[in-house]
Motif scaffolding. Structure first.
Motif, PDB file in Angstrom:
ATOM      1  N   GLY A  94      27.149  12.446 -22.476  1.00  0.00           N
ATOM      2  CA  GLY A  94      26.756  10.787 -22.361  1.00  0.00           C
ATOM      3  C   GLY A  94      28.045  10.123 -21.794  1.00  0.00           C
ATOM      4  N   VAL A  95      29.176  10.827 -21.412  1.00  0.00           N
ATOM      5  CA  VAL A  95      30.155   9.719 -21.249  1.00  0.00           C
ATOM      6  C   VAL A  95      30.069   9.379 -19.649  1.00  0.00           C
ATOM      7  CG1 VAL A  95      32.696  10.044 -20.218  1.00  0.00           C
ATOM      8  CG2 VAL A  95      31.775  11.114 -22.661  1.00  0.00           C
ATOM      9  N   TYR A  96      29.350   9.829 -18.905  1.00  0.00           N
ATOM     10  CA  TYR A  96      29.009   9.690 -17.550  1.00  0.00           C
ATOM     11  C   TYR A  96      27.306   9.872 -17.175  1.00  0.00           C
ATOM     12  CZ  TYR A  96      29.818   9.506 -12.545  1.00  0.00           C
ATOM     13  OH  TYR A  96      29.977   8.985 -11.032  1.00  0.00           O
ATOM     14  N   VAL A  97      27.158   8.541 -16.779  1.00  0.00           N
ATOM     15  CA  VAL A  97      25.509   8.240 -16.668  1.00  0.00           C
ATOM     16  C   VAL A  97      25.269   7.577 -15.414  1.00  0.00           C
ATOM     17  CG1 VAL A  97      23.502   7.290 -17.824  1.00  0.00           C
ATOM     18  CG2 VAL A  97      25.358   8.049 -19.125  1.00  0.00           C
ATOM     19  N   HIS A  98      23.917   7.825 -14.634  1.00  0.00           N
ATOM     20  CA  HIS A  98      23.713   7.073 -13.555  1.00  0.00           C
ATOM     21  C   HIS A  98      22.156   6.651 -13.875  1.00  0.00           C
ATOM     22  CE1 HIS A  98      26.871   7.602 -10.855  1.00  0.00           C
ATOM     23  NE2 HIS A  98      27.015   9.010 -11.133  1.00  0.00           N
ATOM     24  N   TYR A 111      18.301   0.061  -6.627  1.00  0.00           N
ATOM     25  CA  TYR A 111      19.645  -0.336  -7.095  1.00  0.00           C
ATOM     26  C   TYR A 111      20.051   0.900  -7.904  1.00  0.00           C
ATOM     27  CZ  TYR A 111      17.646  -4.987  -5.946  1.00  0.00           C
ATOM     28  OH  TYR A 111      17.127  -6.253  -5.492  1.00  0.00           O
ATOM     29  N   VAL A 112      21.264   0.886  -7.839  1.00  0.00           N
ATOM     30  CA  VAL A 112      22.089   2.070  -8.579  1.00  0.00           C
ATOM     31  C   VAL A 112      23.140   1.403  -9.455  1.00  0.00           C
ATOM     32  CG1 VAL A 112      21.380   4.012  -7.062  1.00  0.00           C
ATOM     33  CG2 VAL A 112      23.515   2.691  -6.691  1.00  0.00           C
ATOM     34  N   ASP A 122      28.458  -2.935 -12.185  1.00  0.00           N
ATOM     35  CA  ASP A 122      27.423  -3.601 -11.630  1.00  0.00           C
ATOM     36  C   ASP A 122      26.309  -2.813 -10.925  1.00  0.00           C
ATOM     37  OD1 ASP A 122      29.011  -6.087 -12.577  1.00  0.00           O
ATOM     38  OD2 ASP A 122      29.938  -6.330 -10.939  1.00  0.00           O
ATOM     39  N   TRP A 123      25.205  -3.660 -10.734  1.00  0.00           N
ATOM     40  CA  TRP A 123      24.050  -3.038 -10.052  1.00  0.00           C
ATOM     41  C   TRP A 123      24.420  -3.058  -8.509  1.00  0.00           C
ATOM     42  CZ3 TRP A 123      20.316   0.030 -11.817  1.00  0.00           C
ATOM     43  CH2 TRP A 123      19.901  -0.159 -13.112  1.00  0.00           C
ATOM     44  N   SER A 335      26.228   5.638  -5.604  1.00  0.00           N
ATOM     45  CA  SER A 335      26.573   4.628  -6.709  1.00  0.00           C
ATOM     46  C   SER A 335      27.883   4.345  -6.611  1.00  0.00           C
ATOM     47  CB  SER A 335      25.975   4.761  -7.876  1.00  0.00           C
ATOM     48  OG  SER A 335      26.577   6.185  -8.526  1.00  0.00           O
ATOM     49  N   LYS A 336      28.781   5.136  -5.904  1.00  0.00           N
ATOM     50  CA  LYS A 336      30.284   5.145  -5.943  1.00  0.00           C
ATOM     51  C   LYS A 336      30.890   3.873  -4.899  1.00  0.00           C
ATOM     52  CE  LYS A 336      31.253  10.031  -6.792  1.00  0.00           C
ATOM     53  NZ  LYS A 336      32.199   9.669  -8.355  1.00  0.00           N
TER      54      LYS A 336
END
Length: 637
Positions: A94-98, A111-112, A122-123, A335-336
């Motif tokens: 759960g540390v990294y979520v997309h 939107y990501v 931010d989106w 998203s990066k």
């Protein structure tokens, strides 16, 4: 049932670039969207509307668990958006979520955003082209119908004994406290029902059910298959009283013969001249060959990746587990920030995946938890590699007993964690030699036991220890874990309590009914004798602890966590002489010698730093550098 085709080759499930070549990039021209594309979006919405969870008035920040949702109303939506389709992909920790948000009222917009450690980005708005939308539509069309059908008719007995024929004795249907109907039997002779199930030649089938036996004399409580099978046990169930007289899950993979034809008669209940009292529920059978494709079927029960998904009498919906989770790599790319190096999959040139330090650490912690689950450490959740205090990181003495026994399989670890002293030759701008001493030592304990290895754990006034010790008189070897020893007696008291627990174990070996006159001063403890002839035997078949105190109580493991960190390091590092350059972010205060940014050590130094003085910096560094090795080896973040 929709059969998953070649794109779901089991061997490629972890290779996102192979399964999702159609998502290999987004064209630059994202300006226009035709009416036909808008209609396509409507088709997608209509086709999946009944398959995914609908939510109203929600805070999107709270959705960090993988899944697909239709959301309407609430907070933290993309700007000026109030409804749409939300896809969530999360690391196990759960540390990294997309999150990906698709505005179904304006299908040209997507939107990501990402969540890392403790903050949402931010989106970011993306534009969906007609070409990309058609590909998404095709993917959804091909995969939203994936459903593992339970081939038993009324296998969960929700319609009492409909579709079942009585074969022998008397069985009844009774609802348990969990709300499931149970097939129950209580007799001195076999009592069973049967049903014909159509099976195909050369197909693999996954059979699973829950069974509880409260009285046992002889026979089998479970399921018996008739027919020609190439592999698997056709008699599946319990031939003993179940653990704590409660339900146990029983699973098996059966493979039919190349000439199998027609039906298999399946008998369910008490079988083989049985004399017992038992009950069976949630009986299911799935065709693995249809689901995974010929040649890609799981070979063992542990490989069946939908085993623990939410199931019903009809079967298991596979979409959320397989289809949308597999999009994580593409969402990660989109998203990066432009300043962040892109995720690059390995190619023939040997190029490695570029991952952030946070991603590497998250992957490492995820592997810690996978390893814990594999070992049966059911009460354990790891949140970091150091053991430093963090909410939700808990274990119990029984789980760490299992881990300590598993550690016996690593000859290098046995050699390193039993040393009293070691010299680290640090290279770099501040080159120096650092002599480190073991924290696991105690004159009182060592007067009667040799310490073969171990690891302490301290958090404030919480004193833990896991040890491998050998009695000097009997030569018996014990794995012993104590947690939460007497605070007033101080840190060394943990080893006095190891001795107290070991002394009781020695008496138990002489007389199993021995009862100690005083209970060791610990919150929890577990101990087991290690069989000299096969010291790793209990890794695979752990038996009851020889003596224990509150061994399933949840307690923070503290630096005992570093035992798991060391094991994962040894499993993923082939050359212990390989150098590591410490980063500023690696440096952690607390136990261990002072280390500096730019220090150069090797993995051999790191494992000694973790095991002897319990260096938090060394353990934290391992999550970064070994996490990167794991990512490179498996081919995805």
């Amino acid at each position: 049932m929709k059969i998953i085709g070649p794109q779901w080759n089991r061997q490629n499930l972890d290779q996102i670039n192979e399964n999702f070549k159609l998502f290999e990039g987004i064209p630059d021209d994202m300006k226009k969207m035709s009416v036909s594309v808008e209609n396509s979006i409507k088709e997608i919405k209509d086709s999946v509307n009944s398959r995914f969870v609908g939510l109203n008035n929600v805070d999107l920040n709270e959705y960090k668990t993988g899944g697909l949702f239709f959301v309407a109303g609430g907070t933290n939506y993309p700007p000026a958006k109030a409804s749409g389709m939300l896809q969530v992909v999360s690391s196990n920790s759960g540390v990294y979520v997309h999150q990906e948000f698709l505005d179904l009222n304006n299908p040209a917009q997507k939107y990501v955003r990402a969540f890392k450690v403790d903050q949402w980005s931010d989106w970011i708005e993306l534009t969906v082209t007609a070409e990309e939308l058609e590909k998404i539509k095709e993917t959804i069309k091909n995969n939203t119908e994936d459903f593992a059908i339970n081939l038993f008719s009324n296998g969960w007995f929700n319609n009492n004994l409909a579709f079942w024929s009585n074969n022998a004795g008397t069985v009844t249907i009774a609802k348990d406290t969990d709300g499931f109907n149970n097939l129950t039997m209580d007799s001195q002779t076999s009592a069973q029902v049967n049903q014909k199930v159509k099976l195909k030649a050369s197909h693999a089938y996954f059979v699973t059910f829950d069974v509880a036996v409260s009285r046992y004399v002889k026979g089998l409580c479970g399921v018996q298959f008739n027919g020609a099978f190439k592999s698997g046990n056709q008699n599946i169930g319990l031939t003993r009283v179940s653990d704590k007289n409660d339900f146990e899950n029983i699973s098996e993979i059966l493979v039919t013969s190349d000439t199998f034809a027609g039906d298999s008669i399946v008998y369910v209940g008490s079988i083989s001249s049985a004399n017992l009292t038992g009950k069976i529920r949630k009986l299911s059978i799935y065709d693995l060959t249809d689901i995974y494709g010929k040649g890609n079927e799981p070979k063992t029960v542990k490989e069946v990746d939908f085993k623990n998904l939410e199931a019903s009498e009809k079967g298991i919906e596979l979409t959320l587990a397989k289809t949308y989770a597999a999009l994580s790599s593409q969402i990660s790319k989109m998203s990066k920030e432009s300043s962040t190096p892109p995720v690059v999959l390995p190619d023939d040139s040997g190029q490695k995946i570029q991952a952030s330090d946070d991603e590497c650490s998250a992957v490492f912690v995820s592997e810690m938890n996978k390893k814990a689950a594999y070992l049966g450490m059911s009460k354990t959740t790891f949140k970091n590699s150091t053991g430093l205090a963090i909410s939700g990181q808990v274990s119990c003495s029984r789980d760490f007993l299992l881990l300590t026994m598993h550690a016996l399989a690593y000859s290098d670890l046995l050699k390193y964690w039993g040393r009293k002293q070691y010299t680290v030759n640090v290279k770099g701008p501040k080159a120096r030699s650092v002599v480190i001493d073991a924290t696991v030592h105690h004159d009182g304990l060592e007067a009667e036991y040799d310490i073969l290895g171990g690891k302490s754990g301290t958090l404030g006034t919480l004193f833990n220890a896991t040890t491998l010790i050998q009695a000097k008189d009997t030569k018996d070897i014990f794995a012993c874990v104590v947690m939460g020893t007497d605070v007033d007696a101080g840190s060394p008291e943990r080893y006095a309590q190891v001795k107290a627990v070991a002394d009781i174990a020695k008496q138990k070996l002489k007389n199993a009914s021995y009862t100690p006159t005083s209970v060791p001063k610990v919150q929890a403890a577990s101990i087991m004798k290690i069989p000299v002839q096969n010291p790793t035997y209990f890794t695979n078949v752990p038996s009851e602890s020889l003596y224990s105190i509150n061994e399933n109580d949840s307690i923070m493991p503290a630096s005992m966590t570093k035992v798991m960190t060391a094991i994962l390091m040894l499993e993923n590092v082939s050359n212990l002489n390989e150098s590591i350059v410490l980063k500023a972010s690696d440096i952690k205060s607390g136990s261990g010698p002072v280390m500096y940014e730019g220090d150069v050590i090797n993995y051999l130094d790191a494992i000694h730093l973790m095991m002897l003085p319990s260096s938090n910096t060394a353990a934290n560094t391992m999550s970064r550098v070994v996490g990167q090795k794991i990512i490179n080896a498996r081919g995805y973040i």
